[in-house]
Enzyme design. Structure first.
Site, PDB file in Angstrom:
ATOM      1  N   SER A  41     -21.319 -79.520  72.539  1.00 26.35           N
ATOM      2  CA  SER A  41     -21.165 -79.496  74.013  1.00 26.35           C
ATOM      3  C   SER A  41     -21.547 -80.969  74.589  1.00 26.35           C
ATOM      4  O   SER A  41     -20.897 -81.989  74.232  1.00 26.35           O
ATOM      5  CB  SER A  41     -22.079 -78.439  74.639  1.00 26.35           C
ATOM      6  OG  SER A  41     -21.745 -77.982  76.146  1.00 26.35           O
ATOM      7  N   ASP A  95     -12.344 -70.931  76.383  1.00 23.11           N
ATOM      8  CA  ASP A  95     -13.630 -71.780  76.857  1.00 23.11           C
ATOM      9  C   ASP A  95     -13.570 -71.990  78.326  1.00 23.11           C
ATOM     10  O   ASP A  95     -12.828 -72.910  78.933  1.00 23.11           O
ATOM     11  CB  ASP A  95     -13.828 -73.097  75.990  1.00 23.11           C
ATOM     12  CG  ASP A  95     -15.342 -73.801  76.021  1.00 23.11           C
ATOM     13  OD1 ASP A  95     -15.847 -73.573  77.196  1.00 23.11           O
ATOM     14  OD2 ASP A  95     -15.453 -74.256  75.348  1.00 23.11           O
ATOM     15  N   HIS A 147     -17.303 -70.580  74.933  1.00 28.29           N
ATOM     16  CA  HIS A 147     -17.891 -72.032  74.696  1.00 28.29           C
ATOM     17  C   HIS A 147     -18.968 -71.923  73.668  1.00 28.29           C
ATOM     18  O   HIS A 147     -19.537 -72.850  73.181  1.00 28.29           O
ATOM     19  CB  HIS A 147     -18.461 -72.390  75.842  1.00 28.29           C
ATOM     20  CG  HIS A 147     -19.036 -74.014  75.978  1.00 28.29           C
ATOM     21  ND1 HIS A 147     -17.984 -75.120  75.939  1.00 28.29           N
ATOM     22  CD2 HIS A 147     -20.181 -74.645  76.140  1.00 28.29           C
ATOM     23  CE1 HIS A 147     -18.715 -76.167  75.959  1.00 28.29           C
ATOM     24  NE2 HIS A 147     -20.073 -76.105  76.102  1.00 28.29           N
TER      25      HIS A 147
END
Length: 205
Positions: free
Chosen positions: A102, A152, A183
């Site tokens: 991320s 996501d 995610h």
């Protein structure tokens, strides 16, 4: 930068640079290093930015909207830290492989976008395109794994596809892996990245 360094079996071999997601710490991705190569050198770094008490590697204006000037500054900061850490711990600076999730994957992507020699390879779990309207350096031969989710909500599939195209057009050898999840970092994605790493690591030693 706050960090953990673990010396592996060969300082001249590759070093895994671990870069956590928003709200994480330098401890978060240590299990991934064990999964990908328990014998590797490991440099796990904590982001220098705090967003409402959550650690990040660069500022954002809102979710999905990056503070580009801070991103550029923090990318340079991280690259210079890698130079310093390589001298301090005597690992091979030319054989650093980023493993980011991320926000950490985004700063790793920014390293690739700004420098052709910052990383020898990268595993990017759920990254976005770090910035646009920039000429990427020559990334010929650099292997990159992108783990993406078809559902996501933070990193839409279009982002992953665009990042894949930008890196590929600059010469990187990209594998774009899809999972039908959101995610979160899932076991099947980690297994796919581990298999990819096993197939590519010998060229990085």
């Amino acid at each position: 930068m706050n960090h953990i360094f673990k010396e592996g079996t060969d300082l001249n071999s590759y070093t895994l640079l671990l870069l956590h997601g928003t709200g994480g710490s330098e401890n978060d991705l240590l299990p991934l290093a064990e999964e990908y190569d328990a014998d590797a050198n490991v440099l796990s770094v904590r982001g220098n930015v705090s967003e409402n008490g959550m650690n990040r590697f660069f500022k954002r204006l809102q979710e999905g909207v990056f503070d580009i000037e801070d991103l550029k500054f923090r990318t340079q900061e991280l690259n210079e830290f890698l130079d310093t850490a390589a001298e301090q711990y005597d690992f091979n600076r030319r054989k650093v492989i980023a493993v980011g999730y991320s926000n950490g994957a985004n700063i790793a992507g920014s390293l690739l976008f700004h420098y052709n020699d910052a990383l020898a390879g990268a595993i990017l779990h759920h990254p976005m395109v770090p910035l646009r309207e920039i000429s990427l350096p020559n990334l010929s031969g650099i292997p990159v794994f992108i783990g993406a989710g078809t559902n996501d909500p933070i990193c839409p599939p279009e982002e992953s596809t665009e990042l894949n195209d930008l890196l590929t057009d600059s010469g990187a050898e990209v594998m774009l892996h899809w999972e039908s999840y959101g995610h979160q970092l899932t076991a099947p994605e980690v297994e796919a990245a581990s298999k990819w790493f096993e197939e590519n690591k010998n060229r990085l030693k």
